[in-house]
Write a protein that holds these residues in place. Structure first.
Motif, PDB file in Angstrom:
ATOM      1  N   ASP A   1      20.587   9.235   1.365  1.00 13.26           N
ATOM      2  CA  ASP A   1      19.464   9.274   0.417  1.00 13.26           C
ATOM      3  C   ASP A   1      19.348   7.915  -0.268  1.00 13.26           C
ATOM      4  O   ASP A   1      19.888   7.692  -1.345  1.00 13.26           O
ATOM      5  N   ILE A   2      18.626   6.987   0.392  1.00 11.23           N
ATOM      6  CA  ILE A   2      18.449   5.635  -0.128  1.00 11.23           C
ATOM      7  C   ILE A   2      16.951   5.390  -0.308  1.00 11.23           C
ATOM      8  O   ILE A   2      16.185   5.534   0.654  1.00 11.23           O
ATOM      9  N   PRO A   3      16.499   5.043  -1.514  1.00 13.02           N
ATOM     10  CA  PRO A   3      15.072   4.735  -1.705  1.00 13.02           C
ATOM     11  C   PRO A   3      14.607   3.666  -0.723  1.00 13.02           C
ATOM     12  O   PRO A   3      15.263   2.632  -0.557  1.00 13.02           O
ATOM     13  N   PHE A   4      13.464   3.898  -0.084  1.00 11.90           N
ATOM     14  CA  PHE A   4      12.917   2.996   0.930  1.00 11.90           C
ATOM     15  C   PHE A   4      11.552   2.530   0.441  1.00 11.90           C
ATOM     16  O   PHE A   4      10.613   3.322   0.313  1.00 11.90           O
ATOM     17  N   ILE A   5      11.433   1.230   0.147  1.00 10.00           N
ATOM     18  CA  ILE A   5      10.206   0.657  -0.404  1.00 10.00           C
ATOM     19  C   ILE A   5       9.680  -0.405   0.561  1.00 10.00           C
ATOM     20  O   ILE A   5      10.412  -1.318   0.939  1.00 10.00           O
ATOM     21  N   ILE A   6       8.417  -0.242   0.953  1.00  8.20           N
ATOM     22  CA  ILE A   6       7.799  -1.216   1.856  1.00  8.20           C
ATOM     23  C   ILE A   6       7.205  -2.354   1.029  1.00  8.20           C
ATOM     24  O   ILE A   6       6.466  -2.106   0.069  1.00  8.20           O
ATOM     25  N   VAL A   7       7.540  -3.573   1.378  1.00 10.99           N
ATOM     26  CA  VAL A   7       6.989  -4.769   0.722  1.00 10.99           C
ATOM     27  C   VAL A   7       6.382  -5.613   1.831  1.00 10.99           C
ATOM     28  O   VAL A   7       7.104  -6.226   2.624  1.00 10.99           O
ATOM     29  N   SER A   8       5.056  -5.656   1.912  1.00 11.43           N
ATOM     30  CA  SER A   8       4.401  -6.301   3.043  1.00 11.43           C
ATOM     31  C   SER A   8       3.151  -7.037   2.589  1.00 11.43           C
ATOM     32  O   SER A   8       2.539  -6.700   1.577  1.00 11.43           O
ATOM     33  N   GLY A   9       2.791  -8.037   3.352  1.00  6.62           N
ATOM     34  CA  GLY A   9       1.579  -8.776   3.042  1.00  6.62           C
ATOM     35  C   GLY A   9       0.408  -8.364   3.902  1.00  6.62           C
ATOM     36  O   GLY A   9      -0.714  -8.805   3.674  1.00  6.62           O
ATOM     37  N   SER A  10       0.658  -7.498   4.891  1.00  9.07           N
ATOM     38  CA  SER A  10      -0.419  -7.194   5.832  1.00  9.07           C
ATOM     39  C   SER A  10      -0.552  -5.712   6.155  1.00  9.07           C
ATOM     40  O   SER A  10      -1.184  -5.345   7.120  1.00  9.07           O
ATOM     41  N   ILE A  11       0.042  -4.857   5.349  1.00 11.01           N
ATOM     42  CA  ILE A  11      -0.025  -3.430   5.648  1.00 11.01           C
ATOM     43  C   ILE A  11      -1.419  -2.893   5.330  1.00 11.01           C
ATOM     44  O   ILE A  11      -2.008  -3.209   4.294  1.00 11.01           O
ATOM     45  N   GLY A  12      -1.973  -2.114   6.214  1.00  9.26           N
ATOM     46  CA  GLY A  12      -3.288  -1.514   5.982  1.00  9.26           C
ATOM     47  C   GLY A  12      -3.150  -0.178   5.287  1.00  9.26           C
ATOM     48  O   GLY A  12      -2.064   0.404   5.212  1.00  9.26           O
ATOM     49  N   GLU A  13      -4.310   0.303   4.813  1.00 13.81           N
ATOM     50  CA  GLU A  13      -4.259   1.533   4.038  1.00 13.81           C
ATOM     51  C   GLU A  13      -3.804   2.719   4.876  1.00 13.81           C
ATOM     52  O   GLU A  13      -3.048   3.584   4.404  1.00 13.81           O
ATOM     53  N   GLU A  14      -4.205   2.772   6.146  1.00  8.20           N
ATOM     54  CA  GLU A  14      -3.804   3.898   6.985  1.00  8.20           C
ATOM     55  C   GLU A  14      -2.300   3.890   7.218  1.00  8.20           C
ATOM     56  O   GLU A  14      -1.649   4.937   7.186  1.00  8.20           O
ATOM     57  N   VAL A  15      -1.749   2.709   7.438  1.00 14.34           N
ATOM     58  CA  VAL A  15      -0.301   2.595   7.651  1.00 14.34           C
ATOM     59  C   VAL A  15       0.449   2.946   6.379  1.00 14.34           C
ATOM     60  O   VAL A  15       1.485   3.633   6.408  1.00 14.34           O
ATOM     61  N   ALA A  16      -0.084   2.483   5.237  1.00 16.28           N
ATOM     62  CA  ALA A  16       0.568   2.780   3.963  1.00 16.28           C
ATOM     63  C   ALA A  16       0.616   4.281   3.705  1.00 16.28           C
ATOM     64  O   ALA A  16       1.648   4.833   3.305  1.00 16.28           O
ATOM     65  N   VAL A  17      -0.508   4.947   3.951  1.00 21.42           N
ATOM     66  CA  VAL A  17      -0.563   6.393   3.747  1.00 21.42           C
ATOM     67  C   VAL A  17       0.398   7.098   4.700  1.00 21.42           C
ATOM     68  O   VAL A  17       1.135   8.015   4.322  1.00 21.42           O
ATOM     69  N   ALA A  18       0.428   6.670   5.961  1.00 19.56           N
ATOM     70  CA  ALA A  18       1.323   7.277   6.949  1.00 19.56           C
ATOM     71  C   ALA A  18       2.783   7.074   6.556  1.00 19.56           C
ATOM     72  O   ALA A  18       3.615   7.975   6.720  1.00 19.56           O
ATOM     73  N   ALA A  19       3.093   5.882   6.030  1.00 20.65           N
ATOM     74  CA  ALA A  19       4.469   5.598   5.623  1.00 20.65           C
ATOM     75  C   ALA A  19       4.899   6.493   4.472  1.00 20.65           C
ATOM     76  O   ALA A  19       6.025   7.003   4.438  1.00 20.65           O
TER      77      ALA A  19
END
Length: 534
Positions: A224-242
């Motif tokens: 149980d490790i918090p997973f945070i995406i930090v990206s410069g090019s992530i799209g909204e669909e990918v963000a929602v899916a993640a």
């Protein structure tokens, strides 16, 4: 999914929707309050209330698999967190975006349970844009705390420059960062095996690797490790899916103002989850320990009724907890005589149960060396002084039954009286206390036993105080009169059946789901010649 599982999920979602309406009302009423209140403390209180409602709705939505609702609530929660700590102004434009989110949540909650999940990217993107464009900036560098909190961060990042900027932002946010950077599946697998990580940050696009694969790898370890995406090019669909897949948050590399707040939030939630798991494990361990203790204690009681010619004898106990402090025993003596014991260690639960085991061991050993009841109790009282300490004592009715003479000798050490009833159900003798309980005077000497002759048809009732003091909802006790009434009415039954009927009458009288105290009883029936089996 089986029909039963689907039915359970549907019922769970119904309960969720009932609770979600309350959170939605808190969210919409909070928006109205922020628009109306000009006093800063009142606006801040309204924002705090909305933030809690969004967090609660997000958590419960994800629990029942309504990830689209959870995604909207996560974005709303992020905006409200920025407003709460002063990084985002609650302007009419920003409040309007939140109002659209609340309206959409209302529609989604009103939709049928079997409706497919809606695409919410058209709402999540504007929410993220408001946060990115309107935040007032990170706290000043001078505001960093003097005492830094250690943070073990695993960085999934192909750019050392970006990793350095992220570490710098965390450092200015008050963290002493210990980190490792990896950029492929092999490196991530090795790092997860070798280290203990508080949080994982992942870029989305890397050569031959991305955050989606990274998240799956992390989840496969069941850590149980918090997973945070930090990206410069992530799209909204990918963000929602993640977010649907289990990522806790996502940030844009061009706007890191939420980084420290996101880390603080996720570490706090991870700590809460860990505390709950530890509490659940401790509870399961305790239950297992109590189960084992109960099994051990059950073997300390007589496994079967004694076979004493001319008598029908039975005993039973029912503890209030997994283990109890009541004690009864039948100790066969050379020559056919039998010691019969009914005792009660003060209190109930595991501690008294352990003392009860000591009492049993002492009495059984002493009964082999001493034939007289006063000698047995005097020695037992002396041996128990260290076990009992200053705050516990043991009431006990100790009797010797002789089948040859049909006589009962007893000493009652502070215990509730026993009763002898004749064949007509009349009380002919009361086995009243004649000396203090064991443990009150460790050096005390016990008097001679009282001698009671028994006749065919007589019935002896020995109890602990659990049945006497069992209380109805109005506080009235079951009492001795009711006990004797049950015994008179059912005296023709076998001793074991009579005890079961008595215990059942006590439980019905209290009407309580759980016992207030341990229940124990011994019944001795003196048989006539016609009743004695050859």
């Amino acid at each position: 999914m089986s029909r039963s599982e689907q039915g359970f999920l549907d019922e769970l979602r119904k309960v969720f929707r009932d609770e979600a309406q309350a959170n939605l009302i808190a969210l919409t009423s909070g928006l109205a309050a922020v628009q109306e209140k000009t006093e800063p403390s009142a606006r801040h209180a309204a924002i705090e209330s909305m933030h809690q409602a969004a967090h609660s709705l997000k958590s419960s939505a994800r629990c029942v698999g309504l990830n689209a609702i959870g995604t909207i609530c996560q974005s709303v929660e992020n905006l409200l967190a920025a407003m709460k700590d002063g990084r985002l102004v609650p302007s009419p434009e920003n409040l309007a975006v939140l109002q659209r989110a609340a309206d959409r949540l209302g529609l989604m909650l009103a939709a049928p349970q079997d409706a497919p999940e809606a695409d919410v990217s058209d709402l999540v993107v504007p929410l993220a844009a408001v946060l990115a464009a309107g935040a007032t900036g990170a706290p000043s560098r001078e505001a960093a705390p003097a005492t830094r909190k250690p943070l073990n961060a695993l960085l999934i990042e192909d750019s050392e420059c970006d990793a350095m900027l992220l570490r710098e932002e965390l450092s200015h946010g008050g963290y002493e960062v210990h980190s490792q950077r990896v950029q492929d599946a092999q490196g991530l697998t090795a790092a997860l095996s070798a280290g203990r990580w508080d949080v994982i940050f992942s870029d989305h696009h890397m050569p031959n690797f991305d955050s989606t694969e990274a998240l799956k790898l992390v989840q496969s370890t069941h850590k149980d490790i918090p997973f945070i995406i930090v990206s410069g090019s992530i799209g909204e669909e990918v963000a929602v899916a993640a977010m649907k897949a289990g990522a806790q948050d996502y940030l844009m590399k061009g706007n890191m103002t939420r980084l420290v707040a996101a880390v603080q939030r996720e570490l706090h939630e991870a700590g809460d989850r860990q505390a709950r798991r530890e509490a659940e494990l401790a509870l399961l361990t305790q239950k297992e320990s109590l189960r084992i203790a109960r099994e051990i204690q059950e073997h300390l009681f007589p496994l079967s009724p004694p076979n004493l010619p001319g008598f029908d004898i039975a005993g039973a106990t029912c503890p209030a907890d997994a283990t109890g402090g009541d004690y009864y025993d039948f100790i066969q003596r050379p020559g056919g005589e039998m010691f019969i014991v009914v005792g009660d260690v003060s209190g109930h639960g595991l501690g008294p149960a352990l003392l009860m085991a000591d009492v049993r061991a002492y009495l059984r050993a002493l009964a082999m060396d001493y034939a007289r009841i006063p000698d047995v109790l005097t020695r037992a009282n002396h041996l128990l002084r260290n076990d009992l300490g200053d705050f516990r004592f043991i009431t006990m009715l100790f009797a010797a039954l002789s089948p040859a003479t049909r006589r009962l000798q007893f000493i009652n050490a502070g215990h509730p009286p026993g009763y002898v009833l004749n064949r007509n159900g009349e009380v002919t003798f009361e086995l009243s206390p004649c000396v203090a309980a064991l443990g009150l005077d460790p050096e005390g000497v016990f008097p001679e036993a009282v001698d009671v002759p028994l006749d065919p048809g007589d019935l002896v009732v020995l109890l602990t105080d659990g049945a006497i003091e069992a209380a109805a909802p109005d506080g009235e006790e079951f009492g001795v009169a009711r006990i004797l009434e049950v015994v008179r009415r059912e005296r023709h039954r076998p001793a074991a059946d009579l005890i079961a009927i008595l215990f059942d009458a006590v439980r019905k009288f209290t009407g309580a789901p759980a016992q207030q105290d341990d229940l124990s009883a011994v019944i001795i029936k003196v048989q006539s010649e016609s009743e004695v089996k050859p």
